[in-house]
Scaffold this active site. Structure first.
Site, PDB file in Angstrom:
ATOM      1  N   HIS A   9      45.181  48.384  38.748  1.00 32.23           N
ATOM      2  CA  HIS A   9      45.739  49.361  37.808  1.00 32.23           C
ATOM      3  C   HIS A   9      45.489  48.981  36.362  1.00 32.23           C
ATOM      4  CE1 HIS A   9      47.929  50.592  41.413  1.00 32.23           C
ATOM      5  NE2 HIS A   9      47.985  51.771  40.833  1.00 32.23           N
ATOM      6  N   GLY A  10      45.278  47.711  36.104  1.00 31.85           N
ATOM      7  CA  GLY A  10      45.009  47.330  34.731  1.00 31.85           C
ATOM      8  C   GLY A  10      45.323  45.883  34.472  1.00 31.85           C
TER       9      GLY A  10
END
Lengths: 472, 333
Positions: free
Chosen positions: A324-325
């Site tokens: 997701h990051g």
């Protein structure tokens, strides 16, 4: 270009009109590719070089793979593809995070910090198209599919605009065969597509975006709000992220359907799940199945007993969080989901699941386990939403109230309850609704669609919020 | 054929809802509509119209202007149209819109050009109620011409901006977001609004607010230094482009009035349009952006912040304007 913006409707009208006006399948696919690149370049035309580069590289690797028999050479090809995709992802998404974290670590042990971060703009949807491209070369490597010789087909599969920037992550083996049969407008379930698009628009614009304006201040200053409102805010954020992401997916599926293509289902009323395992079978299904097939199973999957499976689950979820990051909050989110899944697995193996404790009252067991699962998921999403670990910590352990504590409107509890009931009813009557949509005469359906569209626009907040998953 | 029929049926449902909504729900005017209506209502007595950004909206007081005009025997009645960040070229559209009405006494339009020649279409303001209200069908050809005439090298950027303008126009007529606004007006979420509005800025935000305030609210020696810096820069006599004020003047003249231009008493240096320097038909520029010529407007006690005058400064500025315009009118005669 966001699906809820007027410019998208203009873009889609042109794309749709030209697509069906063209006669040959080849011309249609070329047009679809041009439209998809225009859609992506609308964000920043420089990103086109990146997506084109990834496409050409994986197309070439996949073409070469069947010509090579030696396992070592085949491995070399697939490693090259993985390195290229993960390298791009790593550079744009994780490089600064790791450099920064290493620098902080040095500072913590008394050594001088260094700054080797790069000024990079994160290309929209990079995690989606790189994963999609990787799954293609892996499937070719595993000899599960034949490589696609037509470059336009492959490039369109990677860049197909409805799902390009936020999924669902499409598998080559389900999507590419759709290029082999001619598309006919008569076969398009127009009503179902429009219905899906309208439902998605409602979720995204009318629910998620309106909630965002209410809870954004709460997440930026959690301790300024009363503890009860932080609980409310956490629950509302879970609603927001679901409506934002599943709304986007519904619109993507609807838009693809109007062009004659099918996309995979990505959500299935996830907040009605009775445990975390079920939740991951209903939430972001295309990512969880991707992680299962290309990470969890190659790691050993369920082999190695409950502890071995738990370890594999934890690794998968940690990497899923990192997908997701580049933020410790995403890692913690993945860790907590991995922990929850592992505990659930061990618990089920030993006790036989939550229902076993309340075997005499299955309905109560369902309600309690559903509520507990939602509670866990909402707590994890709260960490996911906070800007950093410190803010997340303050969110959970901040004071109950302060002298100047801010309060959210109590009406929001009612709205939350209403949305919960709607979630339940929508799942229960989804089939009936779809059947109804198919049955209604044109003279009633289309004016009703127009009326609904005007009403949806009326309740769309003025500033279109970007989709949460665009950043991933 | 079926496709066309279905499309028309959809459009019918869409329009019906908009029409019924328009008929059933009361119309609530926006900021621009309210301001325009109030100005247009007072136009019959107005002989001097001030037009511009907050330097007109917040710093010119027609009452003080009129009182001073009466005292010195200047037969003039002022009215104003001022909106935050209302910039140079954008004014053209407003001159056209406002002067389309009948102004029986109007002699002069004083246009504040302090903010220069651009349009205030900053992404920060996109889809804000005022921006949306501004984007009517009549703005489209004007916007098209604006971008067409500007820097051909930036065509892709301008094309993208123009598309955003079109989105605003679409949103304006489709009444996007008006439902949420209507709920606000019905006070359904009343208790929520103050809660959110009272939000304390984060630590970093607090610091930047403090820094911005300090920069805007210079005091004592720092303030004096800024005034000296401005005075020194004014001596360099910087001139800027004058094509667009000339265009504005032509538009005003076509409607039978004369156009004067105004540089407000701000604490940062603004360039004068070069057409104000010389020539038989040079621009009339009322340049208050000069602490040496107008020391009273730069005294610390009349300053609200770097850009604006305070309550004491507003009537002072309005009176000076009256006297200046009186002198100008006598010169013109």
């Amino acid at each position: 270009m966001i699906f809820t913006q007027p410019v998208f409707f203009l873009f889609f009208a042109v794309t749709f009109g030209v697509f069906w006006a063209l006669r040959g399948e080849r011309a249609r696919r070329v047009w679809l590719l041009v439209a998809s690149y225009f859609f992506y370049g609308y964000w920043d035309y420089r990103f086109l070089a990146l997506i084109l580069g990834c496409t050409v590289f994986d197309y070439t690797v996949a073409l070469w793979l069947p010509r090579v028999d030696a396992p070592a050479k085949r491995r070399l090809f697939i490693v090259a593809s993985l390195c290229a995709n993960l390298g791009v992802l790593g550079l744009f998404k994780y490089y600064n995070f790791f450099v920064d974290s290493a620098s902080e670590l040095l500072r913590a042990v008394g050594l001088p910090r260094f700054d080797a971060t790069l000024k990079l703009v994160l290309p929209a949807g990079i995690s989606f198209f790189t994963f999609q491209s990787m799954s293609y070369t892996i499937d070719v490597y595993r000899r599960e599919i034949e490589p696609r010789r037509n470059f336009i087909d492959f490039a369109t599969f990677i860049a197909f605009f409805p799902q390009l920037v936020a999924g669902p992550i499409v598998r080559a083996k389900t999507f590419l065969p759709q290029f082999d049969t001619p598309r006919r407008f008569a076969d398009v379930a127009v009503r179902q597509a429009l219905y899906l698009f309208a439902v998605g628009y409602f979720k995204k614009a009318c629910v998620a975006d309106n909630i965002a304006s209410v809870i954004d201040p709460l997440f930026s200053q959690p301790t300024a709000f009363h503890a009860a409102d932080r609980v409310l805010g956490a629950a509302l954020y879970s609603v927001q992220i679901y409506c934002d992401f599943s709304g986007y997916t519904d619109m993507a599926v609807g838009a693809a359907m109007l062009l004659g293509y099918e996309l995979a289902k990505n959500f299935d009323a996830p907040y009605l799940s009775r445990n975390l395992r079920e939740f991951w079978q209903r939430w972001h299904i295309s990512l969880s199945s991707w992680l299962r097939d290309y990470l969890y199973i190659p790691l050993g999957g369920n082999r190695g007993g409950p502890w071995g499976a738990s370890r594999n689950l934890m690794i998968t979820m940690l990497l899923g969080g990192l997908w997701h990051g580049a933020n410790w909050t995403f890692l913690l989110w993945g860790f907590l989901h991995g922990l929850g899944l592992a505990v659930h697995r061990l618990w089920t193996a030993r006790v036989g699941g939550g229902g076993a404790l309340l075997s005499g009252s299955p309905r109560l067991a369902t309600i309690l386990s559903t509520a507990f699962t939602f509670f866990w998921v909402a707590a994890c999403f709260t960490i996911f939403r906070c800007a950093d670990i410190g803010t997340a910590f303050r969110f959970f352990v901040g004071p109950v109230a302060r002298a100047e504590t801010l309060r959210l409107a109590p009406d929001l509890w009612l709205i939350l309850a209403f949305l919960g009931v709607a979630h339940f009813l929508f799942k229960r009557y989804a089939q009936d609704l779809r059947a109804f949509v198919a049955r209604v005469p044109d003279l009633a359906f289309y004016p009703a669609l127009g009326a609904i569209a005007a009403t949806l626009l009326y309740f769309t907040p003025l500033s279109a919020e970007p989709f949460i998953y665009f950043q991933f | 054929m079926g496709f066309v029929k279905n499309f028309l049926l959809t459009a019918l449902g869409f329009l019906l809802v908009i029409l019924v909504r328009g008929a059933v729900l009361p119309h609530v005017p926006g900021v621009i509509e309210t301001r325009t209506a109030s100005l247009v209502a007072s136009r019959r007595s107005c002989s001097i119209l001030f037009l511009g950004p907050s330097y007109v909206g917040n710093m010119i007081e027609p009452k003080a202007f009129n009182a001073e005009a009466k005292r010195i025997g200047f037969n003039a009645t002022a009215c104003k149209y001022g909106t935050e960040a209302f910039k140079g070229y954008e004014l053209r559209l407003w001159i056209e819109r406002l002067l389309a009405h009948d102004w029986p006494r109007l002699k002069v339009v004083v246009i504040d050009i302090t903010l220069g020649d651009t349009i205030g279409f900053n992404p920060d303001n996109w889809f804000k109620p005022r921006t949306l209200e501004w984007h009517t069908a009549s703005a489209v050809p004007w916007l098209f011409n604006y971008y067409r005439k500007r820097a051909p090298g930036r065509a892709p950027e301008h094309a993208r901006l123009f598309v955003s303008h079109l989105e605003h126009v679409a949103a304006h007529y489709l009444e996007i977001g008006q439902g949420t606004e209507a709920l606000d007006r019905l006070r359904v979420m009343e208790r929520l609004v103050p809660a959110v509005a009272r939000e304390e800025p984060a630590v970093d935000a607090k610091r930047s607010v403090r820094e911005a305030k300090a920069k805007k609210n210079l005091k004592g020696a720092a303030y004096e230094q800024q005034v000296k810096k401005l005075a020194a820069s004014k001596k360099k006599r910087a001139f800027g482009p004058s094509q667009w004020p000339l265009e504005l003047r032509d538009v005003v003249r076509q409607r039978g009035a004369e156009a004067y231009f105004l540089l407000a008493p701000v604490l940062y240096s603004r360039a004068k349009p070069s057409a104000a320097a010389a020539g038989p038909d040079r621009l009339v520029l009322l340049d208050f952006n000069d602490p040496e010529r107008y020391p009273e407007l730069y005294a610390e006690k009349v300053r609200g912040n770097t850009s604006h005058l305070n309550r004491a400064g507003i009537p002072l500025y309005s009176k000076i304007l009256a006297r200046k315009l009186y002198r100008q009118s006598r010169r013109a005669r």
